[in-house]
Design a protein around this motif. Structure first.
Motif, PDB file in Angstrom:
ATOM      1  N   TYR A  92       9.131   5.495   0.150  1.00 41.28           N
ATOM      2  CA  TYR A  92       8.909   4.090   0.456  1.00 41.28           C
ATOM      3  C   TYR A  92      10.206   3.330   0.192  1.00 41.28           C
ATOM      4  N   PRO A  93      10.400   2.166   0.841  1.00 36.27           N
ATOM      5  CA  PRO A  93      11.678   1.448   0.728  1.00 36.27           C
ATOM      6  C   PRO A  93      11.859   0.783  -0.633  1.00 36.27           C
ATOM      7  N   ASP A  94      13.106   0.386  -0.905  1.00 32.13           N
ATOM      8  CA  ASP A  94      13.425  -0.294  -2.169  1.00 32.13           C
ATOM      9  C   ASP A  94      12.855  -1.708  -2.233  1.00 32.13           C
ATOM     10  N   SER A  95      12.423  -2.241  -1.101  1.00 33.92           N
ATOM     11  CA  SER A  95      11.967  -3.623  -1.057  1.00 33.92           C
ATOM     12  C   SER A  95      10.568  -3.833  -1.647  1.00 33.92           C
ATOM     13  N   VAL A  96       9.856  -2.736  -1.957  1.00 31.02           N
ATOM     14  CA  VAL A  96       8.548  -2.850  -2.605  1.00 31.02           C
ATOM     15  C   VAL A  96       8.536  -2.038  -3.899  1.00 31.02           C
ATOM     16  N   LYS A  97       7.631  -2.437  -4.788  1.00 34.45           N
ATOM     17  CA  LYS A  97       7.482  -1.760  -6.076  1.00 34.45           C
ATOM     18  C   LYS A  97       6.088  -1.152  -6.134  1.00 34.45           C
ATOM     19  N   VAL A  98       6.001   0.126  -6.464  1.00 32.47           N
ATOM     20  CA  VAL A  98       4.717   0.819  -6.542  1.00 32.47           C
ATOM     21  C   VAL A  98       4.500   1.236  -7.996  1.00 32.47           C
ATOM     22  N   ILE A  99       3.380   0.807  -8.570  1.00 30.24           N
ATOM     23  CA  ILE A  99       3.068   1.085  -9.970  1.00 30.24           C
ATOM     24  C   ILE A  99       1.695   1.739 -10.055  1.00 30.24           C
ATOM     25  N   LYS A 100       1.580   2.748 -10.928  1.00 34.81           N
ATOM     26  CA  LYS A 100       0.283   3.385 -11.171  1.00 34.81           C
ATOM     27  C   LYS A 100      -0.233   2.883 -12.509  1.00 34.81           C
ATOM     28  N   GLU A 101      -1.416   2.261 -12.488  1.00 36.17           N
ATOM     29  CA  GLU A 101      -2.064   1.785 -13.710  1.00 36.17           C
ATOM     30  C   GLU A 101      -3.474   2.352 -13.757  1.00 36.17           C
ATOM     31  N   ASP A 102      -3.808   3.061 -14.795  1.00 34.33           N
ATOM     32  CA  ASP A 102      -5.122   3.681 -14.973  1.00 34.33           C
ATOM     33  C   ASP A 102      -5.498   4.472 -13.718  1.00 34.33           C
ATOM     34  N   ASN A 103      -6.531   4.037 -13.012  1.00 35.50           N
ATOM     35  CA  ASN A 103      -6.929   4.734 -11.785  1.00 35.50           C
ATOM     36  C   ASN A 103      -6.664   3.859 -10.558  1.00 35.50           C
ATOM     37  N   LYS A 104      -5.590   3.069 -10.604  1.00 36.66           N
ATOM     38  CA  LYS A 104      -5.225   2.189  -9.498  1.00 36.66           C
ATOM     39  C   LYS A 104      -3.740   2.333  -9.189  1.00 36.66           C
ATOM     40  N   ILE A 105      -3.401   2.089  -7.934  1.00 36.12           N
ATOM     41  CA  ILE A 105      -2.007   1.977  -7.531  1.00 36.12           C
ATOM     42  C   ILE A 105      -1.819   0.568  -6.999  1.00 36.12           C
ATOM     43  N   ILE A 106      -0.821  -0.131  -7.552  1.00 36.44           N
ATOM     44  CA  ILE A 106      -0.560  -1.510  -7.167  1.00 36.44           C
ATOM     45  C   ILE A 106       0.794  -1.565  -6.462  1.00 36.44           C
ATOM     46  N   VAL A 107       0.786  -2.169  -5.280  1.00 34.01           N
ATOM     47  CA  VAL A 107       2.015  -2.331  -4.493  1.00 34.01           C
ATOM     48  C   VAL A 107       2.357  -3.815  -4.481  1.00 34.01           C
ATOM     49  N   SER A 108       3.629  -4.144  -4.747  1.00 34.16           N
ATOM     50  CA  SER A 108       4.051  -5.541  -4.735  1.00 34.16           C
ATOM     51  C   SER A 108       5.473  -5.646  -4.199  1.00 34.16           C
ATOM     52  N   ARG A 138      -2.631  -9.964   2.860  1.00 37.94           N
ATOM     53  CA  ARG A 138      -3.991  -9.844   2.336  1.00 37.94           C
ATOM     54  C   ARG A 138      -4.314  -8.394   2.024  1.00 37.94           C
ATOM     55  N   VAL A 139      -3.739  -7.475   2.805  1.00 42.04           N
ATOM     56  CA  VAL A 139      -3.976  -6.054   2.573  1.00 42.04           C
ATOM     57  C   VAL A 139      -3.210  -5.598   1.339  1.00 42.04           C
ATOM     58  N   GLY A 140      -1.958  -6.043   1.210  1.00 42.10           N
ATOM     59  CA  GLY A 140      -1.101  -5.601   0.117  1.00 42.10           C
ATOM     60  C   GLY A 140      -1.567  -6.045  -1.257  1.00 42.10           C
ATOM     61  N   LYS A 141      -2.297  -7.158  -1.331  1.00 40.86           N
ATOM     62  CA  LYS A 141      -2.775  -7.663  -2.613  1.00 40.86           C
ATOM     63  C   LYS A 141      -3.809  -6.741  -3.255  1.00 40.86           C
ATOM     64  N   GLN A 142      -4.573  -6.033  -2.422  1.00 45.82           N
ATOM     65  CA  GLN A 142      -5.643  -5.195  -2.947  1.00 45.82           C
ATOM     66  C   GLN A 142      -5.070  -3.916  -3.566  1.00 45.82           C
ATOM     67  N   PRO A 143      -5.511  -3.552  -4.758  1.00 48.24           N
ATOM     68  CA  PRO A 143      -5.040  -2.282  -5.331  1.00 48.24           C
ATOM     69  C   PRO A 143      -5.711  -1.092  -4.647  1.00 48.24           C
ATOM     70  N   GLY A 186       2.255  -4.662   2.902  1.00 51.02           N
ATOM     71  CA  GLY A 186       0.931  -4.200   3.332  1.00 51.02           C
ATOM     72  C   GLY A 186       0.981  -2.838   3.998  1.00 51.02           C
ATOM     73  N   LEU A 187       2.085  -2.558   4.711  1.00 49.11           N
ATOM     74  CA  LEU A 187       2.247  -1.264   5.373  1.00 49.11           C
ATOM     75  C   LEU A 187       2.274  -0.124   4.359  1.00 49.11           C
ATOM     76  N   ILE A 188       3.062  -0.272   3.309  1.00 47.96           N
ATOM     77  CA  ILE A 188       3.181   0.785   2.292  1.00 47.96           C
ATOM     78  C   ILE A 188       1.846   0.984   1.578  1.00 47.96           C
ATOM     79  N   ARG A 189       1.135  -0.100   1.305  1.00 46.63           N
ATOM     80  CA  ARG A 189      -0.181   0.011   0.659  1.00 46.63           C
ATOM     81  C   ARG A 189      -1.152   0.784   1.552  1.00 46.63           C
ATOM     82  N   THR A 190      -1.126   0.514   2.858  1.00 48.56           N
ATOM     83  CA  THR A 190      -2.016   1.202   3.789  1.00 48.56           C
ATOM     84  C   THR A 190      -1.635   2.673   3.924  1.00 48.56           C
ATOM     85  N   ILE A 191      -0.340   2.972   3.950  1.00 49.35           N
ATOM     86  CA  ILE A 191       0.107   4.366   4.038  1.00 49.35           C
ATOM     87  C   ILE A 191      -0.339   5.150   2.805  1.00 49.35           C
TER      88      ILE A 191
END
Length: 177
Positions: free
Chosen positions: A37-53, A3-8, A66-71
């Motif tokens: 951050y580990p290879d198991s997640v993808k971090v993308i910057k879009e406009d003024n948001k960072i999306i972790v998936s 639930r935490v990781g879904k939020q940008p 969710g851990l990487i998003r919180t960090i």
């Protein structure tokens, strides 16, 4: 699903983010922080948001999502506002003082305890019984506060020791005659 990781993560103005080869560099008005951050997640910057998936449905990628998003969020808050932890020294004759990058604590032992303050942290003694630790890295601020607290943990009978300002010590009743 996290639930935490879904939020940008929303980037405030004045914060600059660079993502290169599983490394994220965040610059703000208080300084800059860098983290891998580990290879198991993808971090993308879009406009003024960072999306972790997560990359796939494996247990490790879902666990670190969710851990990487919180960090990343803590890094952004750190370079924008900073973090502060305050400690209270309670006891007769217990006191603290800061001078020349060294914090000196008198905690009822036969000797004074001297700790070197890390370069990237700011430590102030507001009163002889109150310590404020501030910095941009949440982990380092909490770690140094924890090291100071571990020197004399608060005891439940008289409440003597070093405690966090928001910590509540459950008091016990002493001996009865």
């Amino acid at each position: 699903m996290s639930r935490v990781g879904k939020q940008p993560v929303i980037l405030p103005e004045g914060v600059d983010v660079n993502i290169v080869n599983n490394t994220i560099l965040i610059k703000g008005k208080k300084g800059e922080l860098k983290n891998n951050y580990p290879d198991s997640v993808k971090v993308i910057k879009e406009d003024n948001k960072i999306i972790v998936s997560p990359i796939n449905d494996s247990k490790s990628s879902k666990g670190s999502w969710g851990l990487i998003r919180t960090i990343i969020n803590n890094m952004i808050v750190g370079v924008e506002q900073g973090f502060t932890k305050s400690l209270i020294v309670n006891g007769v004759g217990y006191r603290a003082s800061v001078s020349d990058g060294i914090i000196t604590l008198q905690l009822g032992y036969s000797h004074d305890i001297k700790l070197a303050i890390p370069d990237d942290l700011g430590v102030k003694c507001i009163k002889p019984t109150e310590i404020a630790i501030s910095g941009i890295d949440k982990q380092k601020v909490g770690q140094f506060a924890s090291e100071i607290r571990s020197l004399r943990k608060p005891e439940p009978y008289k409440g003597k020791g070093v405690r966090y300002s928001d910590e509540i010590i459950r008091r016990k009743e002493g001996k009865k005659k």
